[in-house]
Write a protein that holds these residues in place. Structure first.
Motif, mmCIF file in Angstrom:
data_model
loop_
_atom_site.group_PDB
_atom_site.id
_atom_site.type_symbol
_atom_site.label_atom_id
_atom_site.label_comp_id
_atom_site.label_asym_id
_atom_site.label_seq_id
_atom_site.Cartn_x
_atom_site.Cartn_y
_atom_site.Cartn_z
ATOM 1 N N LEU A 214 39.988 38.890 43.978
ATOM 2 C CA LEU A 214 39.698 40.275 43.603
ATOM 3 C C LEU A 214 39.924 41.251 44.751
ATOM 4 C CD1 LEU A 214 36.465 39.831 41.441
ATOM 5 C CD2 LEU A 214 38.683 40.685 40.657
ATOM 6 N N SER A 215 39.858 40.763 45.972
ATOM 7 C CA SER A 215 40.037 41.654 47.121
ATOM 8 C C SER A 215 41.426 42.289 47.127
ATOM 9 C CB SER A 215 39.812 40.880 48.427
ATOM 10 O OG SER A 215 40.877 39.968 48.668
ATOM 11 N N ILE A 216 42.421 41.564 46.615
ATOM 12 C CA ILE A 216 43.800 42.063 46.678
ATOM 13 C C ILE A 216 44.018 43.270 45.764
ATOM 14 C CG2 ILE A 216 46.227 41.461 46.420
ATOM 15 C CD1 ILE A 216 44.707 40.109 48.790
ATOM 16 N N PRO A 457 49.135 46.934 37.773
ATOM 17 C CA PRO A 457 49.859 45.682 38.038
ATOM 18 C C PRO A 457 49.139 44.766 39.027
ATOM 19 C CG PRO A 457 51.409 47.501 37.938
ATOM 20 C CD PRO A 457 50.025 48.107 37.888
ATOM 21 N N PRO A 458 48.529 45.286 40.126
ATOM 22 C CA PRO A 458 47.763 44.380 41.002
ATOM 23 C C PRO A 458 46.646 43.643 40.274
ATOM 24 C CG PRO A 458 48.206 46.418 42.149
ATOM 25 C CD PRO A 458 48.648 46.630 40.732
ATOM 26 N N ASN A 459 45.950 44.345 39.366
ATOM 27 C CA ASN A 459 44.912 43.681 38.569
ATOM 28 C C ASN A 459 45.507 42.554 37.731
ATOM 29 O OD1 ASN A 459 43.180 45.680 39.518
ATOM 30 N ND2 ASN A 459 42.223 45.995 37.542
ATOM 31 N N ALA A 460 46.633 42.838 37.100
ATOM 32 C CA ALA A 460 47.284 41.843 36.240
ATOM 33 C C ALA A 460 47.718 40.628 37.049
ATOM 34 C CB ALA A 460 48.483 42.468 35.529
ATOM 35 N N LEU A 461 48.244 40.855 38.247
ATOM 36 C CA LEU A 461 48.677 39.746 39.103
ATOM 37 C C LEU A 461 47.495 38.882 39.524
ATOM 38 C CD1 LEU A 461 51.269 41.641 41.334
ATOM 39 C CD2 LEU A 461 51.788 39.772 39.773
ATOM 40 N N ALA A 462 46.388 39.521 39.893
ATOM 41 C CA ALA A 462 45.194 38.765 40.292
ATOM 42 C C ALA A 462 44.634 37.974 39.114
ATOM 43 C CB ALA A 462 44.138 39.715 40.849
ATOM 44 N N TYR A 463 44.628 38.588 37.950
ATOM 45 C CA TYR A 463 44.131 37.920 36.741
ATOM 46 C C TYR A 463 45.001 36.721 36.388
ATOM 47 C CZ TYR A 463 42.258 37.449 31.986
ATOM 48 O OH TYR A 463 41.663 36.974 30.838
#
Length: 501
Positions: A214-216, A457-463
């Protein structure tokens, strides 16, 4: 996205997944229905009598612009087609039906009113802010080709040692720093790749892996606020704040960083404390290993020198007199002449974002150049509205929309409207720090929207790492987003009241 970029495979997989989802039968049926509804609403607005709008002096061209604006709004919200495709359609519709290069029998000035300049519409794609985008992309591509990105990540993370909580802080700060100059998506992909060996070391039953994952996205979303090139909403706000024919504030790159960088740093430290508390580590130490080597050749040293020189010129724009838009072209010139980048590298520029933003600028140009904005100011009593109400409504609307649609599309949609509203309110906004508080506040709200996997997109990548549940992302996203908007608006109020912007 840059094919040489660490983590490109993550972005590529995400795009493939989105493409498959786009053509699912149920989704296609839903989009067809939405497209028909949008078309009907647009045609109704297009063909209503001008008197139906309740705006004195409204002509046919201005009515068409209202219809095109409604079309853009609905298309961006429903995402019947990608956001950039809607922007291309906006420019096409304005050129064909509302410009001096439009269809002859539909664009007779004597019948429909003053037409837009086709050169003015097309110039939106070459707006100085677009040059700022391209300069940022070029710097990122050059850093990727030479391996400078990996080397920087290794060097910057090394001082944080082996303690798990400190490594978490390192990833937050480094990701935030990278996302100030590189696209949030690319930054998130790269840093998640660097985290892969860390995930293997942490126990599956602990919450440390969730904190790391989640930090990313949190840092990538927040870090983008730090510079004008960090995220498209910042660029869009800067466009309207610095418009010579509009507010003409002359807000520079260094001036932006002077008040936004401290905010980002504070938010990253708050995020660190929240992540530690909500997702504590059961393993106290981590062995950090980052693969990838920087090339040791002339091109690398050219990139390093140019990167440092460009950032310094951006920060010292008020001293040198060279504005940030001109500075953005310097790395393009140097890298082109020295062979650091070639024609294939130009294909890696995120042209979809540029088209997306250009379409939003075209809408703003149409509102002003057609006289529709001034008519709206006269016809609608914006001046009677409460400044606090405008501030809260604009921020919350942007935040709500940005959680579900592109934050670029949200900013492109709201900024032109808010410029009209703020202009009509005049000195009444001085009590909350002026127009910049409203416009930059929208940019902050857009970056603060990180509740869902689809929000950014960062959220989607982390998920997509399968290490994060949606409830965990929503919990930390809501808390960090609320704090971000609270501190962000407080800062803008203080900065505006002191006359710094």
């Amino acid at each position: 996205m840059f094919k040489n970029f660490n983590g490109f495979h993550l972005v590529d997989s995400l795009h493939s997944m989105n493409l498959e989802r786009w053509f699912e039968p149920a989704r296609v049926h839903k989009k067809v229905v939405e497209a028909v509804v949008v078309l009907i609403i647009t045609l109704v607005l297009w063909n209503l009598p001008t008197s139906a709008f309740g705006i004195d002096g409204l002509n046919v061209v201005q009515q068409r612009i209202i219809a095109i604006f409604a079309f853009a709004t609905l298309m961006w919200i429903t995402e019947v087609v990608p956001s950039w495709a809607t922007s291309v359609a906006i420019m096409g519709l304005l050129l064909i039906f509302a410009s001096d290069s439009g269809i002859k029998w539909m664009c007779d000035p004597g019948e429909v009113g003053d037409l837009l300049s086709f050169k003015g519409i097309m110039a939106c794609f070459a707006d100085p802010v677009i040059m700022l985008f391209i300069g940022g992309f070029i710097l990122a591509i050059a850093a990727t080709k030479t391996g400078l990105d990996s080397q920087l990540a290794k060097s910057l993370l090394k001082p944080f040692g082996r303690k798990s909580e400190n490594v978490l802080l390192g990833f937050l700060l480094v990701t935030g720093l990278f996302s100030m100059f590189v696209s949030n998506t690319a930054t998130a992909a790269m840093m998640l790749t660097f985290l892969t060996p860390v995930f293997r070391q942490l126990p599956a039953e602990g919450k440390g892996r969730i904190a790391m994952a989640l930090s990313i996205p949190i840092a990538a979303n927040l870090g983008g606020m730090g510079t004008p090139i960090g995220t498209p909403p910042n660029n869009i706000a800067l466009k309207y704040l610095n418009d010579p024919e509009g507010l003409n504030l002359g807000l520079g790159f260094g001036q932006w960083m002077m008040f936004m960088l401290p905010l980002v740093i504070i938010l990253l430290f708050i995020s660190w404390m929240l992540l530690k508390r909500l997702f504590p580590f059961s393993q106290k130490t981590i062995e950090l290993k980052i693969e990838g080597q920087m090339k040791r050749d002339a091109h690398t040293y050219i990139v390093i020198a140019t990167f440092i020189g460009t950032v310094l010129l951006w920060l010292l724009d008020s001293v040198t007199g060279i504005n940030s838009y001109t500075v953005a072209l310097i790395p393009f010139v140097i890298f082109s002449l020295t062979g650091v980048i070639n024609r294939r590298d130009l294909e890696e520029i995120n042209w979809s974002v540029i088209w997306m933003v250009a379409g939003g600028f075209a809408l703003g140009y149409a509102l002003n150049a057609s006289g529709l904005a001034s008519l709206a100011v006269k016809s609608i009593p914006f001046g009677e509205l409460s400044p606090i109400l405008i501030l809260i409504m604009s921020g919350m609307l942007c935040y709500a929309l940005s959680n579900f649609i592109s934050n670029s599309a949200t900013a492109a949609l709201l900024m032109p409207i808010l410029v009209v509203v703020c202009s009509a309110m005049g000195d009444k906004l001085d009590g909350i720090g002026g127009t910049p508080t409203v416009l930059i506040g929208v940019a902050i709200a857009a970056s603060s929207a990180m509740v869902l996997p689809i929000s950014t997109p960062p959220n989607a990548l982390a998920y997509a790492t399968n290490l994060v549940d949606q409830k965990d992302m929503s919990k930390i996203g809501l808390i960090v987003g609320f704090i971000s908007m609270l501190l962000g608006y407080a800062l803008l109020y203080v900065v505006g009241s002191l006359g710094i912007i």
